[in-house]
Design an enzyme around this catalytic site. Structure first.
Site, short mmCIF file in Angstrom:
data_model
loop_
_atom_site.label_atom_id
_atom_site.label_comp_id
_atom_site.label_asym_id
_atom_site.label_seq_id
_atom_site.Cartn_x
_atom_site.Cartn_y
_atom_site.Cartn_z
N ASP A 485 -1.57 4.03 -6.63
CA ASP A 485 -2.55 4.80 -7.51
C ASP A 485 -1.66 5.92 -8.32
O ASP A 485 -2.34 6.34 -9.17
CB ASP A 485 -3.46 5.39 -6.63
CG ASP A 485 -4.54 4.85 -6.36
OD1 ASP A 485 -4.95 3.84 -7.30
OD2 ASP A 485 -5.24 4.86 -5.51
N CYS A 486 -0.52 6.19 -7.71
CA CYS A 486 0.21 7.24 -8.42
C CYS A 486 1.16 7.08 -9.31
O CYS A 486 1.95 7.90 -9.85
CB CYS A 486 0.74 8.16 -7.16
SG CYS A 486 -0.43 8.70 -6.08
#
Ligand code: GLC
Ligand code: GLC
Length: 810
Positions: A485-486
């Protein structure tokens, strides 16, 4: 250092001190009513939605941590204490907290009084039952004043924490039977058709419903006025903060024990029947619930039912081996955690407030891998819910809301791995159940009934979404992020408070993900198999051809010489390459490409896994990337926002360690796979609890990496895809019993440490008893099924009701 021990016979973890390195919690409830309970009785409960139907107030991130819960204050001749140690912290002569499957029992003893509190949610009911046993262990009579205590949340937990100008004037209660039953009815006069109550099955000496009266405005939790005085004030809340407290006078002869049953319940009332008379709520449904749990015998029966429920669930996969840590993980705690992720998704834990995230498209599909063998019918429902939020072009909302089951517009879509997880989830479901009919199920896109198409059509759009979104090297475009997600390669954020994920300010048509490429190759055979099964031979052929092509592309553009690259960024620069100054290697593509079989023949797989060992492995698990980013890179996003060694910036993500574990079994290195697993499997970490800090019976999402100040310290226990993936790794690849489309594959690969073992697996109505003699050498197993040798590693599915005996030598 340990702070308790496993009691495997009772399927409990027994905590022997209130001073664990962090609150160690448990979950109660398995249907609609849920509770979190710490070893000090902290926590809260809610009906279905942790944000919108919260019954008990809980203050996150509090000082000290973990105050607020179900507290019983005992005043013994002026000496005030709690069996749960908190909140008075009066020293106990004995303390024990038993966290079991769906229940917790806390026992404390002080100066000749032993009090034992059992908490659970009975099956089929919307209540937390508290059974309190108080025993006089001294030789003199005891005259005790006992006070129960809970604090009501005004339903919407977010509002409850923020909107005081309103909340301080809305609280309302009713009191019945002299105070034995206390009703919380805030907002019932307007739109709510539900209320809560707290009841005790005995006459009371008094009660309180107003927090300020109970505590005294300037007192803290350890010194409530009422408990210190030893007398309830019979306060009636009006606005401010409603609570529920019963005051009991308990006389005990030496050796005598008394039992009280409290019910903390939630009921709904039909709109027409809300009132008994003007201003007085209709208490019938509450009375009915109270009656069900008004005696210890009823409590015993409900506890038996709960135990039976878990025995049945857990009997679907069980191992017997000489390694008790392995046994307890596989047989009890790992599947238990998987069920909790099924119930909670990522909503409510001691790291998630229950007011934030919805259900993740990606997360839910992965969680399914861990619970599909426990509750296949509910997995089916979950798949349909998830698929109904997909967009017509195959992309997906990143999250959806559990109550409405609709996609969440705030987060939107554009996480380009999401669509492929649906194929993953559906394939796992069909392997387990053989229910191909689910593929014909008519399912909407974006919850629009006009757009219904078969579930198979959804899978097709998922598959083609990747193909329609390839970048300059022929690798899949990453979008806002993939599994990581990052890793936000199209969201260049310079402004504080902006979300790293949703600031999509680049075109998105250049940054590519090798991880998604590996995933694509990994799901392609399943997709092709299902297409063929439905008679779509051309689609199957196309899928196989595209998958072979993608494998080639990975080896050509996604291989860095010693390991797989992670990505190409917006500018076409490599991410996760020896050419980079920082983060030269990432874990995710090594796991996913090799699980998919990429580079196994050509030797790249072995090379990549050796690089993982050399550069990413630590004594507490495998870090995500190395070396970590030391400064913020606007072109990479949130990943570079974390201090070195934490979270996605070189933390140990226990979620992706199992990918490498499985990859090691793909190239036949069972001992290394088992070593890796033991580094992150909770039961093996029990002795280092002072470093690890979190519960030794469940996995944590993250352990601080080797570059962190607190290397080895875990965070985010319970609600993580780690539970499902580790269950898959240990049960299907190391112990090697894995449901496939046409039979149970039996192919253990775990090195030589565990010799003989037996797996009992129930699947599609039959039971398989698999006796393994494991030399540790690995390689192809030799199988006999009911005495007859079979070639290969596939045990064909037997008819429902059959018991099949399998012998396996490997
Ligand atoms: C969290 C998220 C998951 C994501 C992972 C890595 O666990 O829930 O969706 O894949 O972090 O960023
Ligand atoms: C995942 C990551 C977390 C990140 C979040 C953003 O949960 O683990 O670090 O902040 O995704 O959605």
């Amino acid at each position: 250092m340990r702070f308790g021990y496993f009691d495997d016979k009772n399927r409990e973890y027994v905590i022997t001190t209130p001073k664990t390195p962090y609150p160690w919690i448990n979950y109660l409830g398995s249907e609609n009513f849920f509770a979190l309970v710490s070893h000090r009785a902290g926590g809260y409960c809610f009906y279905r939605d942790a944000r919108l139907r919260r019954l008990m107030r809980y203050r996150y991130n509090n000082v000290p941590t973990d105050v607020g819960g179900r507290y019983f204050y005992i005043n013994d001749g002026g000496d005030v204490w709690n069996p749960s140690y908190a909140p008075t912290k009066a020293a106990l002569d004995a303390f024990e907290c038993r966290h079991g499957l769906g229940y917790t029992r806390i026992t404390g003893e002080r100066k000749g009084v032993r009090a034992s509190l059992l908490m659970f949610v009975p099956m089929g009911h919307t209540a937390e039952v508290h059974e309190l046993k108080i025993k006089n262990t001294s030789s003199a009579p005891k005259s005790l004043k006992v006070f129960s205590f809970i604090e009501w949340c005004l339903w919407n937990a977010y509002d409850d924490m923020t909107n005081y100008q309103r909340n301080f004037s809305t609280g309302e209660v009713e009191i019945e039977r002299g105070g034995s039953t206390i009703y919380h009815k805030t907002e019932y006069r307007e739109r709510r058709d539900h209320y809560a109550f707290y009841n005790v099955n005995a006459p009371v000496a008094g009660f309180d419903t107003d927090r300020e009266t109970f505590f005294g405005l300037y007192n803290d939790w350890s010194a409530p006025d009422v408990a210190l005085k030893g007398a309830s004030a019979k306060s009636v809340a009006s606005g401010w903060a409603p609570i529920a407290s019963h005051g009991l006078d308990v006389e005990l002869a030496p050796g005598e024990e008394k039992t009280f049953v409290f019910t903390l319940g939630y009921v709904e009332v039909a709109r027409e029947e809300k009132w008994e008379k003007p201003g007085v709520i209709n208490k019938k449904p509450a009375h009915a619930l109270i009656e069900k749990f008004s005696s210890p015998e009823q409590v015993d029966a409900a506890m038996k039912q709960l135990g039976g429920h878990w025995s049945k669930l857990l009997s679907n996969y069980a191992v017997e081996s000489t390694d008790e840590k392995l046994n307890r993980t596989v047989n009890i705690w790992n599947p238990y955690q998987c069920m909790v992720t099924f119930n909670m998704s990522r909503s409510a834990s001691y790291f998630e407030t229950g007011i934030g995230r919805g259900m993740g498209f990606r997360d839910s599909n992965q969680d399914l891998l861990g619970f599909v063998h426990l509750v296949p019918e509910r997995a089916r429902e979950r798949i349909i819910d998830i698929a109904s939020t997909q967009f017509p072009d195959g992309s997906a909302y990143h999250q959806y809301q559990p109550l409405t089951k609709r996609g969440n517009n705030d987060v939107g879509s554009g996480f380009n791995d999401d669509p492929l997880w649906l194929i993953f989830g559906v394939a796992a479901y069909i392997r387990e159940t053989g229910d191909y009919k689910i593929l014909d199920e008519q399912v909407s896109f974006d919850n629009d009934p006009k757009t219904k198409a078969s579930l198979f059509e959804h899978l097709k759009r998922s598959f083609n979404y990747t193909l329609n979104n390839l970048g300059p090297h022929g690798l899949p475009l990453i979008g806002r992020a993939d599994w990581n997600d990052c890793l936000n390669l199209n969201c260049f954020s310079e402004t504080p408070d902006e979300s790293f994920q949703t600031t999509g300010n680049r075109t998105g048509r250049t940054a590519e993900s090798v991880f998604i490429a590996g995933m694509f190759v990994g799901v392609a055979p399943d997709y092709a198999y299902l297409a063929e099964k439905l008679g779509f031979a051309d689609e199957a052929k196309k899928a196989r051809a595209e998958s072979a092509k993608m494998s080639g592309t990975i080896l050509q553009h996604g291989w860095d010489g010693e390991w797989f690259l992670r990505a190409y960024d917006f500018f076409g620069n490599k991410v996760g390459s020896k050419e980079n100054k920082e983060s030269q290697i990432f874990i995710e593509p090594q796991g996913f490409c090799i699980m998919a079989g990429v580079g196994v023949e050509g030797g790249q797989a072995k090379k990549a896994l050796d690089s993982v060992k050399e550069r990413l492995d630590t004594k507490y698990g495998i870090v995500l990337n190395n070396p970590p980013y030391s400064e913020y890179h606007v072109e990479l996003g949130e990943i570079s926002s974390y201090p070195q060694g934490y979270k996605e910036n070189a933390g140990i993500f226990c979620h992706n360690n199992p990918w490498v574990i499985i990859a090691e079994t793909v190239i036949g290195r069972g001992d290394r796979a088992f070593e890796y697993w033991k580094k992150i499997a909770p039961a093996y970490l029990e002795e280092q609890s002072e470093v690890h800090r979190l519960e030794p019976y469940v996995y944590a999402q993250m352990i601080a990496g080797k570059d962190a100040v607190r290397h080895g310290e875990a965070k985010n226990s319970w609600l993580t895809g780690t539970a499902a993936w580790n269950f898959v790794a240990i049960s299907q690849y190391l112990l090697g019993v894995r449901p496939d489309f046409d039979g149970l594959r039996v192919h253990p690969c775990l090195g030589g440490e565990v010799g003989k073992f037996t797996v009992t697996r129930k699947c599609r109505g039959a039971e398989y008893r698999i006796h393994v003699t494991n030399s540790g050498k690995g390689g192809s197993p030799k199988l006999t099924v009911d005495g007859k040798p079979v070639a290969g590693d596939l045990v064909p599915y037997a008819r429902p009701g059959a018991t099949v005996i399998v012998d396996c030598e490997v």
